[in-house]
Write a protein that holds these residues in place. Structure first.
Motif, PDB file in Angstrom:
ATOM      1  N   HIS A   9     -24.260  -0.857  15.321  1.00  0.00           N
ATOM      2  CA  HIS A   9     -22.976  -0.494  15.925  1.00  0.00           C
ATOM      3  C   HIS A   9     -23.094   0.833  16.660  1.00  0.00           C
ATOM      4  O   HIS A   9     -23.977   1.631  16.388  1.00  0.00           O
ATOM      5  CB  HIS A   9     -21.899  -0.410  14.836  1.00  0.00           C
ATOM      6  CG  HIS A   9     -21.613  -1.732  14.214  1.00  0.00           C
ATOM      7  ND1 HIS A   9     -22.307  -2.203  13.127  1.00  0.00           N
ATOM      8  CD2 HIS A   9     -20.716  -2.686  14.540  1.00  0.00           C
ATOM      9  CE1 HIS A   9     -21.845  -3.399  12.807  1.00  0.00           C
ATOM     10  NE2 HIS A   9     -20.885  -3.713  13.656  1.00  0.00           N
ATOM     11  N   VAL A  25     -17.980   0.257  17.532  1.00  0.00           N
ATOM     12  CA  VAL A  25     -18.079  -0.892  18.424  1.00  0.00           C
ATOM     13  C   VAL A  25     -19.304  -1.733  18.075  1.00  0.00           C
ATOM     14  O   VAL A  25     -20.407  -1.213  17.978  1.00  0.00           O
ATOM     15  CB  VAL A  25     -18.182  -0.452  19.902  1.00  0.00           C
ATOM     16  CG1 VAL A  25     -18.309  -1.663  20.811  1.00  0.00           C
ATOM     17  CG2 VAL A  25     -16.991   0.409  20.303  1.00  0.00           C
ATOM     18  N   ASN A  26     -19.079  -3.025  17.906  1.00  0.00           N
ATOM     19  CA  ASN A  26     -20.170  -3.980  17.799  1.00  0.00           C
ATOM     20  C   ASN A  26     -20.505  -4.365  19.239  1.00  0.00           C
ATOM     21  O   ASN A  26     -19.713  -5.035  19.901  1.00  0.00           O
ATOM     22  CB  ASN A  26     -19.714  -5.204  17.000  1.00  0.00           C
ATOM     23  CG  ASN A  26     -20.749  -6.290  16.942  1.00  0.00           C
ATOM     24  OD1 ASN A  26     -21.447  -6.545  17.908  1.00  0.00           O
ATOM     25  ND2 ASN A  26     -20.820  -6.962  15.813  1.00  0.00           N
ATOM     26  N   PRO A  27     -21.669  -3.930  19.769  1.00  0.00           N
ATOM     27  CA  PRO A  27     -21.973  -4.144  21.178  1.00  0.00           C
ATOM     28  C   PRO A  27     -22.358  -5.580  21.533  1.00  0.00           C
ATOM     29  O   PRO A  27     -22.507  -5.892  22.715  1.00  0.00           O
ATOM     30  CB  PRO A  27     -23.142  -3.189  21.425  1.00  0.00           C
ATOM     31  CG  PRO A  27     -23.817  -3.108  20.101  1.00  0.00           C
ATOM     32  CD  PRO A  27     -22.715  -3.182  19.081  1.00  0.00           C
ATOM     33  N   PHE A  30     -18.389  -7.434  20.640  1.00  0.00           N
ATOM     34  CA  PHE A  30     -17.271  -6.658  21.189  1.00  0.00           C
ATOM     35  C   PHE A  30     -16.068  -6.632  20.245  1.00  0.00           C
ATOM     36  O   PHE A  30     -14.926  -6.838  20.642  1.00  0.00           O
ATOM     37  CB  PHE A  30     -16.880  -7.144  22.588  1.00  0.00           C
ATOM     38  CG  PHE A  30     -17.985  -6.953  23.586  1.00  0.00           C
ATOM     39  CD1 PHE A  30     -18.327  -5.680  24.009  1.00  0.00           C
ATOM     40  CD2 PHE A  30     -18.701  -8.029  24.068  1.00  0.00           C
ATOM     41  CE1 PHE A  30     -19.364  -5.482  24.913  1.00  0.00           C
ATOM     42  CE2 PHE A  30     -19.735  -7.840  24.977  1.00  0.00           C
ATOM     43  CZ  PHE A  30     -20.071  -6.574  25.393  1.00  0.00           C
ATOM     44  N   THR A  31     -16.372  -6.372  18.992  1.00  0.00           N
ATOM     45  CA  THR A  31     -15.344  -6.159  17.975  1.00  0.00           C
ATOM     46  C   THR A  31     -15.596  -4.785  17.365  1.00  0.00           C
ATOM     47  O   THR A  31     -16.617  -4.157  17.643  1.00  0.00           O
ATOM     48  CB  THR A  31     -15.417  -7.223  16.863  1.00  0.00           C
ATOM     49  OG1 THR A  31     -16.731  -7.186  16.273  1.00  0.00           O
ATOM     50  CG2 THR A  31     -15.135  -8.623  17.403  1.00  0.00           C
ATOM     51  N   GLU A  49     -10.583  -5.731  19.006  1.00  0.00           N
ATOM     52  CA  GLU A  49     -11.378  -6.629  19.839  1.00  0.00           C
ATOM     53  C   GLU A  49     -11.450  -5.994  21.207  1.00  0.00           C
ATOM     54  O   GLU A  49     -10.441  -5.543  21.743  1.00  0.00           O
ATOM     55  CB  GLU A  49     -10.745  -8.012  19.909  1.00  0.00           C
ATOM     56  CG  GLU A  49     -10.842  -8.763  18.597  1.00  0.00           C
ATOM     57  CD  GLU A  49     -10.393 -10.204  18.722  1.00  0.00           C
ATOM     58  OE1 GLU A  49     -10.407 -10.753  19.848  1.00  0.00           O
ATOM     59  OE2 GLU A  49     -10.036 -10.770  17.694  1.00  0.00           O
ATOM     60  N   PHE A  50     -12.655  -5.938  21.771  1.00  0.00           N
ATOM     61  CA  PHE A  50     -12.882  -5.277  23.042  1.00  0.00           C
ATOM     62  C   PHE A  50     -13.365  -6.293  24.072  1.00  0.00           C
ATOM     63  O   PHE A  50     -13.726  -7.414  23.726  1.00  0.00           O
ATOM     64  CB  PHE A  50     -13.950  -4.189  22.897  1.00  0.00           C
ATOM     65  CG  PHE A  50     -13.679  -3.200  21.798  1.00  0.00           C
ATOM     66  CD1 PHE A  50     -12.665  -2.264  21.912  1.00  0.00           C
ATOM     67  CD2 PHE A  50     -14.448  -3.191  20.632  1.00  0.00           C
ATOM     68  CE1 PHE A  50     -12.409  -1.348  20.911  1.00  0.00           C
ATOM     69  CE2 PHE A  50     -14.207  -2.278  19.625  1.00  0.00           C
ATOM     70  CZ  PHE A  50     -13.191  -1.353  19.765  1.00  0.00           C
ATOM     71  N   ASP A  51     -13.412  -5.858  25.327  1.00  0.00           N
ATOM     72  CA  ASP A  51     -14.047  -6.674  26.358  1.00  0.00           C
ATOM     73  C   ASP A  51     -15.353  -6.002  26.775  1.00  0.00           C
ATOM     74  O   ASP A  51     -15.717  -4.961  26.238  1.00  0.00           O
ATOM     75  CB  ASP A  51     -13.111  -6.917  27.541  1.00  0.00           C
ATOM     76  CG  ASP A  51     -12.688  -5.641  28.256  1.00  0.00           C
ATOM     77  OD1 ASP A  51     -13.412  -4.618  28.167  1.00  0.00           O
ATOM     78  OD2 ASP A  51     -11.640  -5.658  28.920  1.00  0.00           O
ATOM     79  N   GLU A  52     -16.026  -6.608  27.715  1.00  0.00           N
ATOM     80  CA  GLU A  52     -17.334  -6.109  28.134  1.00  0.00           C
ATOM     81  C   GLU A  52     -17.267  -4.727  28.790  1.00  0.00           C
ATOM     82  O   GLU A  52     -18.292  -4.067  28.960  1.00  0.00           O
ATOM     83  CB  GLU A  52     -18.002  -7.105  29.101  1.00  0.00           C
ATOM     84  CG  GLU A  52     -18.347  -8.430  28.457  1.00  0.00           C
ATOM     85  CD  GLU A  52     -17.149  -9.385  28.367  1.00  0.00           C
ATOM     86  OE1 GLU A  52     -16.115  -9.151  29.034  1.00  0.00           O
ATOM     87  OE2 GLU A  52     -17.227 -10.350  27.600  1.00  0.00           O
ATOM     88  N   GLU A  53     -16.085  -4.296  29.166  1.00  0.00           N
ATOM     89  CA  GLU A  53     -15.902  -3.003  29.832  1.00  0.00           C
ATOM     90  C   GLU A  53     -15.670  -1.849  28.846  1.00  0.00           C
ATOM     91  O   GLU A  53     -15.401  -0.720  29.267  1.00  0.00           O
ATOM     92  CB  GLU A  53     -14.705  -3.079  30.784  1.00  0.00           C
ATOM     93  CG  GLU A  53     -14.791  -4.201  31.803  1.00  0.00           C
ATOM     94  CD  GLU A  53     -15.946  -4.034  32.767  1.00  0.00           C
ATOM     95  OE1 GLU A  53     -16.177  -2.893  33.199  1.00  0.00           O
ATOM     96  OE2 GLU A  53     -16.615  -5.042  33.065  1.00  0.00           O
ATOM     97  N   ILE A  54     -15.770  -2.095  27.549  1.00  0.00           N
ATOM     98  CA  ILE A  54     -15.400  -1.096  26.543  1.00  0.00           C
ATOM     99  C   ILE A  54     -16.150   0.223  26.724  1.00  0.00           C
ATOM    100  O   ILE A  54     -15.564   1.297  26.612  1.00  0.00           O
ATOM    101  CB  ILE A  54     -15.562  -1.617  25.096  1.00  0.00           C
ATOM    102  CG1 ILE A  54     -15.079  -0.560  24.089  1.00  0.00           C
ATOM    103  CG2 ILE A  54     -16.985  -2.034  24.806  1.00  0.00           C
ATOM    104  CD1 ILE A  54     -13.654  -0.106  24.247  1.00  0.00           C
TER     105      ILE A  54
END
Length: 79
Positions: A9, A25-27, A30-31, A49-54
Motif C-alpha cells: 500500500h 491506497v491500494n494501488p 484502488f481501494t 474507493e478511488f479511481d485511477e487518477e488518485i
C-alpha cells in the motif's frame, strides 16, 4: 493466501487547519482508508474507493508521502 495480501500500500498525509488527514491506497484495486484526526485528537476512519487518477488527485491536493507506521499508529489509536 487471500487475494491482495501481497500488495504494498501507499500512504499519504496532509494537515489543514489543525486537522490531519492520512490516506492508505491500494494501488492495484484502488481501494483504501482515510483517517481524519481532529485537533482534539478525535479520529474517524472511512473506507474509500478511488479511481485511477488518485495519485494525481493527491498530488494536486498537496498530500505528501507518509509512512505506514504513522498511519497504523493512528489506525490503532496509539497516537
Amino acid at each position: 493466501m487471500a487475494k491482495g495480501s501481497n500488495i504494498v500500500h501507499q500512504y499519504f498525509k496532509k494537515e489543514i487547519e489543525g486537522v490531519k488527514i492520512l490516506v492508505k491506497v491500494n494501488p492495484i484495486l484502488f481501494t483504501g482508508e482515510e483517517i481524519t484526526v481532529a485537533a482534539d485528537g478525535h479520529a474517524e476512519l472511512r473506507e474509500m474507493e478511488f479511481d485511477e487518477e488518485i495519485f494525481d488527485d493527491l498530488k494536486a491536493d498537496a498530500f505528501e508521502e507518509a509512512s505506514p507506521l504513522e498511519f497504523n499508529l493512528y489506525l490503532n489509536g496509539l497516537v
